[in-house]
Design a protein around this motif. Structure first.
Motif: not given
Ligand code: CA
Length: 224
Positions: A150-159, A177-187
């Motif tokens: 898993l990539t680090p992001r996939e790992f954090s998401l699954l965790r 919790h995974v991106w720590s970015d409130d502005e991120l698009d849900a897509s």
């Protein structure tokens, strides 16, 4: 008290050894990552001072490998000032503390004492849902006997999903919790859930990550 220093820069290693010996510590020095790994597995130490940038095997790998083998000796990581160190990654691999070079010996000594006093720390628990198993310290993911890359992001998401196994988790929660970015698009969340499914579910004909319409996702406690 026996301390292992894993450091390829001879001058730093020598200064550390002399300083620590003067304080009454027994000291071993390894100049490469693989030698350090070997010593740390073969012998018993009260603490390990581990440089991050080492020839042939860097400090992250040494640290992760030690934790994977169940060695819980407290580890202090030494890092360069130029920001090659990712604090989250360092702590995730199982380091207990870190110190940026150049450091003062007095500070190192104080932190080392605190580390030894605290003793071996508890590792984050291994997470599981059926035959889907995630080890946060070793940073590994298994489906049955298969190791899944898993990539680090996939790992954090699954965790995060596994941390809340069986519960509905909103996309907003994941963004925070995974991106720590409130502005991120849900897509973006949707895209990453897709990546994960292609790795942990589809090849096994399983559906561990359920979509909950209008809310987000839920990780099935049985592993799908
Ligand atoms: Ca180095």
């Amino acid at each position: 008290m026996r301390v292992l220093i894993v450091e390829d820069e001879t001058l730093i290693a020598r200064a550390l050894r002399e300083g620590l010996e003067a304080e009454g510590y027994a000291v071993d020095v390894s100049e490469t990552g693989d030698d350090g790994l070997w010593r740390a597995t073969e012998m018993s130490y009260d603490a390990i001072i581990l440089d991050l940038m080492l020839p042939n095997m860097n400090g992250y790998v040494v640290c992760r490998e030690l934790r994977k083998q169940g060695i819980t000796t407290p580890i202090m990581m030494l890092t360069a000032k130029d920001g090659d160190f990712d604090q989250a990654e360092g702590l995730d691999t199982g380091a207990d503390d870190y110190l940026t070079k150049p450091f003062s010996f007095v500070v190192l000594l104080a932190r080392l004492r605190a580390l030894i006093r605290r003793g071996p720390t508890e590792r984050p628990p291994i997470l599981s849902a059926g035959d889907l198993v995630l080890d946060p310290s070793a940073r590994t993911c298994h489906r049955g006997d298969d190791l899944i890359d898993l990539t680090p992001r996939e790992f954090s998401l699954l965790r995060y999903l596994m941390h809340r196994v069986g519960e509905p988790v909103s996309k907003q929660d994941l963004i925070e919790h995974v991106w720590s970015d409130d502005e991120l698009d849900a897509s973006v969340v949707q895209v990453y859930v897709g990546y994960l499914r292609r790795k942990i579910d589809e090849p096994y004909d399983r559906a561990a990550i359920e979509t909950i319409r209008g809310i987000g996702y839920r990780l099935d406690a049985s592993g799908g």
